[in-house]
Every structure is written in structure tokens, then in C-alpha cells.
Scaffold this motif. Sequence first.
Motif, PDB file in Angstrom:
ATOM      1  N   ASN A  50      -5.371 -23.955 -17.673  1.00 41.47           N
ATOM      2  CA  ASN A  50      -6.940 -24.013 -17.307  1.00 41.47           C
ATOM      3  C   ASN A  50      -7.097 -25.471 -17.085  1.00 41.47           C
ATOM      4  O   ASN A  50      -8.073 -25.726 -16.083  1.00 41.47           O
ATOM      5  CB  ASN A  50      -7.708 -23.631 -18.466  1.00 41.47           C
ATOM      6  N   VAL A  51      -6.872 -26.237 -17.846  1.00 46.61           N
ATOM      7  CA  VAL A  51      -7.198 -27.995 -17.606  1.00 46.61           C
ATOM      8  C   VAL A  51      -6.716 -28.482 -16.012  1.00 46.61           C
ATOM      9  O   VAL A  51      -7.319 -28.824 -15.244  1.00 46.61           O
ATOM     10  CB  VAL A  51      -6.627 -28.821 -18.851  1.00 46.61           C
ATOM     11  N   LEU A  52      -5.272 -27.987 -16.106  1.00 51.11           N
ATOM     12  CA  LEU A  52      -4.669 -28.344 -14.633  1.00 51.11           C
ATOM     13  C   LEU A  52      -5.465 -27.718 -13.605  1.00 51.11           C
ATOM     14  O   LEU A  52      -5.451 -28.451 -12.458  1.00 51.11           O
ATOM     15  CB  LEU A  52      -3.222 -28.093 -14.684  1.00 51.11           C
ATOM     16  N   ALA A  53      -5.750 -26.623 -13.721  1.00 51.76           N
ATOM     17  CA  ALA A  53      -6.524 -25.921 -12.650  1.00 51.76           C
ATOM     18  C   ALA A  53      -7.740 -26.500 -12.080  1.00 51.76           C
ATOM     19  O   ALA A  53      -8.224 -26.536 -11.214  1.00 51.76           O
ATOM     20  CB  ALA A  53      -6.542 -24.132 -12.958  1.00 51.76           C
ATOM     21  N   THR A  54      -8.771 -26.999 -13.524  1.00 49.24           N
ATOM     22  CA  THR A  54      -9.750 -27.545 -13.232  1.00 49.24           C
ATOM     23  C   THR A  54      -9.604 -28.923 -12.430  1.00 49.24           C
ATOM     24  O   THR A  54     -10.420 -29.059 -11.604  1.00 49.24           O
ATOM     25  CB  THR A  54     -10.353 -27.746 -14.648  1.00 49.24           C
ATOM     26  N   LEU A  55      -8.552 -29.668 -12.770  1.00 55.87           N
ATOM     27  CA  LEU A  55      -8.466 -30.946 -12.042  1.00 55.87           C
ATOM     28  C   LEU A  55      -7.929 -30.547 -10.511  1.00 55.87           C
ATOM     29  O   LEU A  55      -8.448 -31.292  -9.644  1.00 55.87           O
ATOM     30  CB  LEU A  55      -7.293 -31.686 -12.795  1.00 55.87           C
ATOM     31  N   ALA A  56      -7.130 -29.418 -10.275  1.00 57.30           N
ATOM     32  CA  ALA A  56      -6.654 -29.180  -8.962  1.00 57.30           C
ATOM     33  C   ALA A  56      -7.869 -28.709  -8.331  1.00 57.30           C
ATOM     34  O   ALA A  56      -8.079 -28.935  -6.732  1.00 57.30           O
ATOM     35  CB  ALA A  56      -5.949 -28.262  -8.892  1.00 57.30           C
ATOM     36  N   ALA A  57      -8.683 -27.896  -8.905  1.00 57.76           N
ATOM     37  CA  ALA A  57      -9.914 -27.342  -8.160  1.00 57.76           C
ATOM     38  C   ALA A  57     -10.856 -28.617  -7.756  1.00 57.76           C
ATOM     39  O   ALA A  57     -11.452 -28.660  -6.506  1.00 57.76           O
ATOM     40  CB  ALA A  57     -10.856 -26.444  -8.851  1.00 57.76           C
TER      41      ALA A  57
END
Length: 387
Positions: free
Chosen positions: A211-218
Motif C-alpha cells: 500500500n505504501v509503495l502504491a501510494t508513492l507510485a500513484a
Amino acid sequence: MTLIKLDNRASLSPRWTLFLWTVALLAAVTFPLSAKLAGFQDGDGLITSLISTQKLTWYFWGQDRLLNFIPALAWPISNLEWNLRVQIFLRTLFAFLAPAGILCFLTDNRRTIALGTLFTNAMLMMGLSQYSLFNLYVQHNPFGSSLVLLWAAWRLAHPGGVTRTALATLILVIAYAINFALFAVSLPLLGLIFVLGSRPSTHIFVFGVMNVLATLAAKWHSSVFGDIHDTKFSLTVSMDAIRAGYAAVGQQMAWAWLVAASLIMLAVGAWNKAPRTWTSLGLAAGFILLVGALFCATWAQLNGYNIRYYLIFLIGFLAVANYMLVTAMERATLPSIAEAGGSMILVVLAFFLGLGGVSPSPGILLLPPWRNESPAIARVAIAERAH
């Protein structure tokens, strides 16, 4: 009548998931045709149809947030009216299924998720104002699609595997690009579950990292492909703001009834020692606190504490309360057909009592002020390839 206790195998049956999706699809077709929602669409709804048919961009025109996920799904439909109808269908479908995006973190029991989702929607229909219901089921709000995608990612991520994990992470990136504020729900939720040990710690930790990685990617994607990079978040903390916020939001719902019913359900679940009771009580309190925290957001104050900003937290709170109720219902040992039929009857009753039944003019899309203006706006937009 002989009462048959639901065993774990029956509760985990795929039939419960099929039942949930069947009711959700029926709701997506019928809810927009109800007396309180038919013909309630405003000019913003036209914009999403124009985005889909005229110039499909990554994000809502002029913004670096709100990924055009639903307009992209409706893109093959070139007719403006039917494009909008399909988008409304998808909005209602995702909004109806949104409670499952919270419930899935409390249980893998498909019966509990299905019944909890139906009960939550029934309470929402009965307890919200017409404007709130419009923002919940018809308006292009991102909470429904983002919570459903969060649910899908959770299901894919466990038991895991490289391919499933990669796909789940991609789905999370889309979810956060649609609704970047989702992290205000997902990360505290995962943190609480991890601390209380109500889920396998390894699964929660891995999914939290995803989720953290996805947030940064978004966030990176929006900075590159967003139109105008002016989305800012600031706080103006005061008790006056919090009091004004609760007053403004309270006007859009039968808050006393909703809170009282939810507290009773939480108490019943705790009395019956529902699984993950402390996690559920912590989440319920957390959703209320998050509402209060959002009242201190400057942009929420500037927009008059619009109910649409708080629906995701209301859905979460009611979903947790209904989780406690549904798990307590297991002691009643009702057969599956009775529970499914009873929950369906409850949704139908809520449709007639809360949404007013089928509208006398179910085919009308727009509010009266927009009906004369919309054809002219559409013609200009088509001629100019509007942005």
C-alpha cells in the motif's frame, strides 16, 4: 421449522459472493431509477460523459487527482446519454459494494461480508438525506471504486505469489490514483489490525508495504500526468471548525438514529464475543475520529463540510457495526436461505422507504436547470473538442 446451524464451509461458499454481486448488480440498475435519484444529476455528471467521449485524460480535467477510471471503462460508448447512464450504473455498483472494502479486513467469511454489505446499504438508504444519497450512489465520487479495488487487491494478495502480488500492487496504484485520500483509511486500518494481531502479521506487513509503495507510485503518476499541480493539503485546527463540521454533516443524515443503531449493534457484537471485537471497536472509534480530523482540513472548511468528503468514513463505521451484528447472528443458527432472503427483503424495503421506490419518470437524467442547457453545452464541446 428446523433451524440449521451455518457451518464454516457454508459461510465460505462462493454462493455468498455470487449472491452479493447479484444484489449489487440489481441495485446498480434500479437505484438510479428511484424517486430520490432519478433526474437528480447535475452539470458535473455531464463533464464525466464529455471526458469519456470527447477527450479522455488521465485525471479529471484541470486536476492532478481523481483518475478517470469509470470514464475509461465507459469509453467505448460514444453516445453522451448512454455513456452517462453506464457511468452512473458503475458508480452505483461500486458504491453498493464499498462496505466490502472494509469488511474484508475483519473476516474472510463470505457470508459475513455479503450480509454486512447489504445491511450497511439498507442503513445508508434509510438514514441519509436526498443530497447525501445522490453523492453516495449517483455522483462521481471516488470512494466506491477505490474501496472495491482495495478489496480486490486484498483478495489477490493472499495467499500471495509473485504474479498475484504484482497484480494486487497494480490494482492498489489505480485505487490510490482514483482516491489518494484512501490512505487515510487503509493505512490506519492495517496498522490497527497489525498491532492487535487480529490477522497474520506477515500478511498485514507485506500488504501494508504494498500500500505504501502504491501510494508513492500513484503520487508520482499524478505529478507526471496530472494537468495542474495545485492539490494542497493544509490544516486549520479549531474547536469551532469541528463543531461546525459535525453540525453541517449532521444536517445531511438522521445522525441520532444511525449512531444509536450502530452503538447497539457494536454492543450486541461485543456481548456475544464476536471475533476481533477489540479491532472492530477500535475501527469504529477511528472512523469517528477521522471525521473530526477532516473537519480541520482547510479545503473541507472552504467547501462547507460537504457530505461527500465524509461518506467513506460513514461507510466504514456502519460496516464495522454491521460486522458485529452479523457475527452475533450466527448464534441464531438460521439457514442460509433465510439469511439471504431476509437481507434481500431488507434492501427492497429500504429501497421503497429510503429511496422512494421507482420514480414516475425513471428515464430522466438531469435536474431541470440543466435539461435545456445540456444539449447546447454538448454541441459546443463536441465542436471544440473541449478540454
